[in-house]
Design an enzyme around this catalytic site. Structure first.
Site, PDB file in Angstrom:
ATOM      1  N   HIS A 245      -7.938  -4.691  -7.512  1.00  0.00           N
ATOM      2  CA  HIS A 245      -7.716  -3.895  -6.291  1.00  0.00           C
ATOM      3  C   HIS A 245      -9.015  -3.820  -5.487  1.00  0.00           C
ATOM      4  O   HIS A 245      -9.823  -2.904  -5.689  1.00  0.00           O
ATOM      5  CB  HIS A 245      -7.254  -2.487  -6.683  1.00  0.00           C
ATOM      6  CG  HIS A 245      -6.572  -1.733  -5.589  1.00  0.00           C
ATOM      7  ND1 HIS A 245      -5.341  -2.084  -5.078  1.00  0.00           N
ATOM      8  CD2 HIS A 245      -6.951  -0.630  -4.897  1.00  0.00           C
ATOM      9  CE1 HIS A 245      -4.987  -1.238  -4.145  1.00  0.00           C
ATOM     10  NE2 HIS A 245      -5.952  -0.337  -4.011  1.00  0.00           N
TER      11      HIS A 245
ATOM     12  N   TYR B  46     -18.136  11.809 -14.698  1.00  0.00           N
ATOM     13  CA  TYR B  46     -18.066  12.977 -15.575  1.00  0.00           C
ATOM     14  C   TYR B  46     -16.736  13.091 -16.317  1.00  0.00           C
ATOM     15  O   TYR B  46     -16.618  13.904 -17.227  1.00  0.00           O
ATOM     16  CB  TYR B  46     -18.270  14.265 -14.769  1.00  0.00           C
ATOM     17  CG  TYR B  46     -19.620  14.341 -14.098  1.00  0.00           C
ATOM     18  CD1 TYR B  46     -20.798  14.234 -14.834  1.00  0.00           C
ATOM     19  CD2 TYR B  46     -19.722  14.527 -12.724  1.00  0.00           C
ATOM     20  CE1 TYR B  46     -22.032  14.297 -14.214  1.00  0.00           C
ATOM     21  CE2 TYR B  46     -20.962  14.598 -12.091  1.00  0.00           C
ATOM     22  CZ  TYR B  46     -22.112  14.478 -12.845  1.00  0.00           C
ATOM     23  OH  TYR B  46     -23.330  14.540 -12.239  1.00  0.00           O
TER      24      TYR B  46
ATOM     25  N   ARG C 161       0.799  -1.217   0.000  1.00  0.00           N
ATOM     26  CA  ARG C 161       0.000   0.000   0.000  1.00  0.00           C
ATOM     27  C   ARG C 161       0.835   1.271   0.000  1.00  0.00           C
ATOM     28  O   ARG C 161       0.663   2.123  -0.868  1.00  0.00           O
ATOM     29  CB  ARG C 161      -0.923   0.018   1.221  1.00  0.00           C
ATOM     30  CG  ARG C 161      -1.895   1.202   1.221  1.00  0.00           C
ATOM     31  CD  ARG C 161      -2.811   1.175   2.425  1.00  0.00           C
ATOM     32  NE  ARG C 161      -3.585  -0.047   2.506  1.00  0.00           N
ATOM     33  CZ  ARG C 161      -4.415  -0.327   3.512  1.00  0.00           C
ATOM     34  NH1 ARG C 161      -4.553   0.517   4.507  1.00  0.00           N
ATOM     35  NH2 ARG C 161      -5.104  -1.455   3.528  1.00  0.00           N
TER      36      ARG C 161
END
Length: 751
Positions: free
Chosen positions: A79, A123, A33
């Site tokens: 993931h 968007y 991570r």
């Protein structure tokens, strides 16, 4: 009768259980991570984003896809974390003010340098950049190892082939368990030059590498003012910091007027917050020589700083702003990375470059071996095609009439399984291509390529030569001559401007300080008559009125024994009623304002409590640097600070509330910085109404005088009375004293 078996209980000490589980969590955070891999410079989430985009065929010259689709594929296939975290990571790869060489080409609102967040994933659209494709180049040629994804249904690469040192090119940051990393971006042209030098001279000195890589190259530009010795030590140890300043210039406006324009701000500084901080400095009058700040930025950064007057020194102004705002920052470097994807280590610049080069060599060897296997397979097929060409009619006859054509072909022409399968899978239209010359030319070319690959795999020198050629290609494509490849962050010698005190920046102007009985303070322009009419709120009246200048400091003495410091330049204007003094300093509501006066450097004061304890202190010792003030006279309930008087003579006169006057030399009082002090005058204890012992009298007033000139005081009608002979009141400190002279005011005050 059989009874169901109960599961066997397993117990272990709590210390061991918590330790083992936390260690597992810590290792997971470190490896999967927070820390980047030294080979490709990526964390797992970034690697998976790029791999998923490759699987979606989002090439740099192709079409865009919705970001929601990309983050959804990453989450579902590789993931298993929140889609918001994945989208934020992808958006960061597209921000050219964060990433020096963006890996994602974003279409839509992906945030800005003001700190605004990207638009929602539904968007925006994205695809890979050419830099991202360079990191992925070689995945189809067995360049790296693959591993199962989280549910074992797919495969994902453990590391990317990485054609350039992305760790240093784009930098990285992260916080793991017990460790962190913070690596700034660098210029790719300089990184390639350093890698090429390291290939030629594996034992190159750190000084030589720093000559080639003089420092970070931030996407937002700026100016590095860190000394070279410090930069060299930072790169040698893998820990350190870089002093980064904004780039600014003076813009002439004609008629002697000018303004400062900031065109580049430090890396990771949000422009909107920087503007807010500068505005706060103006409002708080912490930089009196700064008049105004405006943000005139469009696509580029343009912050306009207007000086208070044209006589201001621009270097002094910017030096002050560098010290008080984020126009200058210290960007820390902590090169804590995963070596070989497993071991966290703080690496030097040389170690990180060496890890990348070793990775590139391994990628080259694996790709060469993969190509060699492909060539061997193709040569085997070509040999079969040539047999088929020489015996074409017989091959067609076998295929048409034999029940087992594959076995017959192998038996009759001594073919291999692969060759027979290739002949049988050939389409009829391909028969026209079976020309002996073409087959022989292709075979000869493959044999030559195979020989070159064998030589390459057997020679370290040829391998490093090939890697050097690849780095030169990368340098040509993304280096200094490519669009956006030139260095953006410049270097400059640190020219420290002498720190100018705040008072020196303030225009010296006369003012009249007015403080009411209720504690409302203001500063009127000019020196007005001290006995003139003044306006106050209903029920309020004047208490302190005196002349001062804007460069002066004011001292406030509270009944809690603390001194508070005010700057005369920061007082509110005199048009209104002012502001409560308690809002300007941290003066508690239950604390009374004992005195307010101008600070005179070097002057000595006598502090005293109502119980008659006190000492001498120098004014310079009681100046406070914070709003909370500085403790001087220690008092404990029911005692409280009562007086603060300047020393203007060689003797002290103390008068009690019950009319006893005592005079003694000032030298009998100790000079202290903080404390309770010593007894000035002795007071008796009396029984109160409730039967408790209470102070009989207490300190009423105190003054200092020259014994040769006698003691003077002011009568209620404004006249001055003087007692030339004070011998009968002279005594030792802590005495009771004698009755005050005839004509002394009944309120027991000297003024």
């Amino acid at each position: 009768m059989n009874t169901p078996e109960t599961p066997q209980e397993h117990s272990e000490p709590l210390r061991r259980a918590i330790g083992s589980r936390y260690l597992t969590y810590a290792l997971s955070t470190i490896m999967h991570r927070a820390l980047p891999d030294a080979r490709d410079g990526l964390k797992p989430v970034h690697r998976r984003i790029l791999y998923a985009m490759r699987e979606l065929r989002l090439a740099s010259n192709g079409g865009f896809r919705k970001s929601a689709k990309i983050s959804g594929d990453v989450m579902g296939n590789y993931h298993p974390h929140g889609d918001a975290a994945i989208y934020d990571a992808m958006a960061r790869l597209a921000q050219d003010f964060v990433i020096r060489y963006p890996l994602v080409d974003g279409q839509g609102n992906f945030g800005n340098i003001d700190g605004d967040n990207p638009a929602a994933a539904r968007y925006t659209e994205a695809r890979m950049t050419a830099a991202a494709e360079a990191l992925l180049d070689g995945l189809a040629e067995d360049a790296v190892d693959y591993r199962d994804n989280y549910d074992g249904t797919l495969q994902e690469p453990e590391v990317l082939p990485a054609a350039f040192p992305n760790l240093l090119a784009n930098g990285s940051s992260g916080i793991a368990v017990g460790m962190a990393t913070n690596i700034p971006p660098h210029n790719l042209d300089e990184l390639c030059a350093a890698c090429l030098h390291l290939i030629k001279a594996p034992n190159a000195h750190d000084e030589t590498l720093v000559d080639l890589i003089p420092g970070p190259d931030f996407p937002t530009g700026g100016v590095i003012v860190e000394p070279r010795e410090s930069i060299l030590e930072t790169y040698r140890t893998g820990r350190g910091a870089f002093r980064l300043r904004s780039r600014w210039e003076i813009e002439e406006m004609g008629r002697g007027q000018w303004q400062i324009v900031v065109t580049e701000i430090p890396y990771q500084v949000q422009k909107s917050k920087l503007i807010e901080k500068l505005a706060e400095l103006i409002q708080a009058k912490r930089v009196p020589i700064l008049g105004d700040v405006r943000d005139e930025s469009a696509d580029d950064v343009r912050i306009v700083l207007e000086p208070k007057s044209r006589n201001v020194d621009a270097d002094v102004l910017m030096s002050t702003l560098f010290r008080l705002s984020d126009l200058e920052i210290r960007f820390s470097l902590n090169m804590n990375v995963l070596i070989d994807g497993r071991t966290p280590k703080v690496c030097s610049l040389k170690e990180v470059l060496r890890a990348f080069l070793d990775h590139r060599r391994e990628v080259l060897i694996r790709r060469s071996q993969h190509r060699l296997e492909k060539i061997d397979h193709r040569l085997e097929v070509l040999e079969g095609y040539m047999v088929a060409f020489l015996n074409l009619d017989r091959v067609i006859e076998i295929i048409r009439y034999d029940d087992h054509p594959k076995a017959k072909l192998i038996e009759e022409f001594t073919l291999t399984e692969v060759q027979a399968e290739a002949i049988l899978n050939m389409r009829l239209r391909s028969l026209r291509k079976l020309e002996e010359m073409e087959l022989r030319n292709e075979r000869d070319a493959l044999l030559k390529e195979r020989a070159d690959l064998v030589d390459l795999l057997e020679s370290d020198e040829l391998q490093w030569s090939r890697i050097s050629d690849e780095l030169r290609e990368v340098r040509k494509k993304f280096g200094a001559k490519a669009p956006g490849g030139a260095r953006r962050t410049k270097f400059s010698e640190l020219t420290e401007v002498a720190e100018v005190p705040l008072e020196a920046m303030i225009d010296r102007e006369p003012i009249t300080v007015v403080c009411s009985k209720m504690g409302w303070i203001r500063a009127m322009k000019g020196h007005v008559a001290l006995d003139g009419p003044l306006k106050f709120k209903d029920g309020d009246e004047s208490r302190f009125v005196f002349h001062a200048e804007t460069t002066d400091k004011l001292l406030v003495f509270g009944s809690n024994g603390r001194f508070y410091t005010l700057s005369a330049a920061n007082l509110p204007g005199g048009r209104g009623m002012g502001e409560p003094l308690r809002l300007m300093v941290d003066l508690p509501n239950d604390v009374e304002i004992i005195d307010l006066f101008l600070h005179v450097p070097g002057r000595k004061l006598i502090l005293a409590s109502n119980t008659g304890d006190g000492f001498v202190v120098t004014e310079d010792e009681v100046l406070a640097q914070t709003r909370s003030g500085k403790q001087a006279l220690n008092v404990k309930e029911p005692a409280r600070a009562a007086l603060c008087r300047a020393v203007r003579g060689d003797h002290v006169a103390v008068v009690s509330q019950n009319g006893k006057l005592l005079a003694f030399p000032v030298e009998e009082l100790p000079e202290m910085v903080r404390g309770k002090g010593v007894r000035l005058q002795k007071y008796n204890m009396a029984r109160g109404r409730q039967g408790s012992l209470e102070l009989d009298g207490g300190l009423a007033d105190l003054t200092t005088f020259d014994v040769e000139q006698g003691l003077s005081w002011q009568t209620p009608n404004g006249q001055t009375r003087r007692e030339p002979d004070v011998a009968q009141w002279l005594g030792k400190r802590a005495g009771v004293g004698r009755q005050v002279p005839r004509g002394f005011p009944k309120d027991r005050k000297f003024t």
